[in-house]
Write an enzyme that holds these catalytic residues in place. Sequence first.
Site, PDB file in Angstrom:
ATOM      1  N   GLU A  83       1.645   3.699   3.020  1.00 24.71           N
ATOM      2  CA  GLU A  83       2.099   3.136   4.297  1.00 24.71           C
ATOM      3  C   GLU A  83       3.623   3.209   4.316  1.00 24.71           C
ATOM      4  O   GLU A  83       4.327   2.306   3.871  1.00 24.71           O
ATOM      5  CB  GLU A  83       1.551   1.717   4.457  1.00 24.71           C
ATOM      6  CG  GLU A  83       0.022   1.742   4.439  1.00 24.71           C
ATOM      7  CD  GLU A  83      -0.610   0.366   4.564  1.00 24.71           C
ATOM      8  OE1 GLU A  83       0.117  -0.618   4.779  1.00 24.71           O
ATOM      9  OE2 GLU A  83      -1.843   0.293   4.447  1.00 24.71           O
TER      10      GLU A  83
ATOM     11  N   HIS B 279       3.005  -3.508   6.954  1.00 26.61           N
ATOM     12  CA  HIS B 279       1.954  -2.515   6.676  1.00 26.61           C
ATOM     13  C   HIS B 279       1.788  -1.577   7.868  1.00 26.61           C
ATOM     14  O   HIS B 279       2.278  -1.853   8.963  1.00 26.61           O
ATOM     15  CB  HIS B 279       0.607  -3.222   6.450  1.00 26.61           C
ATOM     16  CG  HIS B 279       0.521  -3.940   5.144  1.00 26.61           C
ATOM     17  ND1 HIS B 279      -0.253  -3.504   4.113  1.00 26.61           N
ATOM     18  CD2 HIS B 279       1.134  -5.071   4.708  1.00 26.61           C
ATOM     19  CE1 HIS B 279      -0.124  -4.329   3.076  1.00 26.61           C
ATOM     20  NE2 HIS B 279       0.704  -5.298   3.420  1.00 26.61           N
TER      21      HIS B 279
ATOM     22  N   GLU C  27       1.354  -5.476  10.903  1.00 30.79           N
ATOM     23  CA  GLU C  27       0.885  -4.089  11.035  1.00 30.79           C
ATOM     24  C   GLU C  27       1.737  -3.418  12.108  1.00 30.79           C
ATOM     25  O   GLU C  27       1.653  -3.786  13.281  1.00 30.79           O
ATOM     26  CB  GLU C  27      -0.594  -4.064  11.442  1.00 30.79           C
ATOM     27  CG  GLU C  27      -1.542  -4.715  10.438  1.00 30.79           C
ATOM     28  CD  GLU C  27      -1.876  -3.815   9.251  1.00 30.79           C
ATOM     29  OE1 GLU C  27      -1.464  -2.634   9.255  1.00 30.79           O
ATOM     30  OE2 GLU C  27      -2.551  -4.303   8.327  1.00 30.79           O
TER      31      GLU C  27
ATOM     32  N   HIS D 226       0.870  -1.182   0.000  1.00 32.03           N
ATOM     33  CA  HIS D 226       0.000   0.000   0.000  1.00 32.03           C
ATOM     34  C   HIS D 226       0.907   1.233   0.000  1.00 32.03           C
ATOM     35  O   HIS D 226       1.720   1.409   0.918  1.00 32.03           O
ATOM     36  CB  HIS D 226      -0.909   0.005   1.234  1.00 32.03           C
ATOM     37  CG  HIS D 226      -1.942  -1.082   1.192  1.00 32.03           C
ATOM     38  ND1 HIS D 226      -2.265  -1.859   2.279  1.00 32.03           N
ATOM     39  CD2 HIS D 226      -2.712  -1.521   0.162  1.00 32.03           C
ATOM     40  CE1 HIS D 226      -3.213  -2.726   1.921  1.00 32.03           C
ATOM     41  NE2 HIS D 226      -3.486  -2.540   0.655  1.00 32.03           N
TER      42      HIS D 226
HETATM   43 ZN   LIG Z   1      -1.591  -1.971   4.186  1.00 27.70          ZN
END
Ligand SMILES: [Zn+2]
Length: 328
Positions: A58, A152, A215, A55
């Site tokens: 990010e 992420h 994350e 992404h």
């Molecule tokens: Zn992401």
Amino acid sequence: MDLLTLLLENKIEDTLCFPPTIKSSWLAEGVLQLLPQERPQEKKADTLIISAGIHGNETAPVEILIQLVSQLAQGSLPLQHNLLLIFGNLPAMREGRRYLDNDLNRMFGGRHQNFPLGNESSRAIELEAIIRQFFSEPAVMASTKHRHFDLHTAIRGSCHEQFALLPYQTREYADDFLQWLEDSDIDALVFHNTAGGTFSHFTSEHFNADSCTLEVGKARPFGQNDLARFSNITAALQDLVAGSCAIKRDKPALKRYRVVDAIIKQHDSFQLNIPEDTKNFTALPESFEIASQPNQSWKITFPANFILFPNARVAIGLRAGLLLVQLT
Ligand SMILES: [Zn+2]
């Protein structure tokens, strides 16, 4: 010029040099394969894939990866294992957007065929081919342990700031992999209950890798990340790359959750009945109607009362949230 700028301007390949102990090759833009040329005889090389920026907005994971690349190039971080480093979505990174056409992290495992050809579907095709090529490298084929960390940051705040999502798999999750996650000082693990189009699911399903989506905190623009907040992740990845196994957990025990249900948006009038700033892992009351659309609604039933990734603004057909049960 710093490495991040070189990466974004597509000049990093011509600039970066590695010590003679590392054989480096760029397999595509933003994809760097590093193979150790010398290591102690008694130590066996495993295989590691670390990806970031799937992404494009990010940025902290990209900065963490840049830090690793820089230390490997300077020789201050020894390389023990076969390593593939991936900067996922460079065109989206340049624009500070999550994606340009469609979400890349829903396209793996051939799901890119369901999308029109565009920036992300082309990249998904390319990354799948590269992963296949990497796993056919003799050094990689000779290694028995394969791991993939896809880094992420979350869109919203979270009751557990750092957590790993483990793809659904029918085989057992490897103990030493779970132990590494525990030792890395993240706060929670989430086990998926179904297959998905994420990058980590792809490497788990097709290459039997111990994979996770990691994350590491909240998404912010480049330059606004406080990298000290991610120092535990950076240290744990450095430890892994160098094969030193020196990290130990310093926090209270990890919380564990399992996905029970996915809220899928199928209609323009889809409604999510919680405030936009609801944090990940928020506990919701029994019987509360969390989401609705024509002919369908989702009510909270204990013990599956924790919400993850609530987002009403996803495209039709995509996930607008996950309901979790906490494991004891
Ligand atoms: Zn992401």
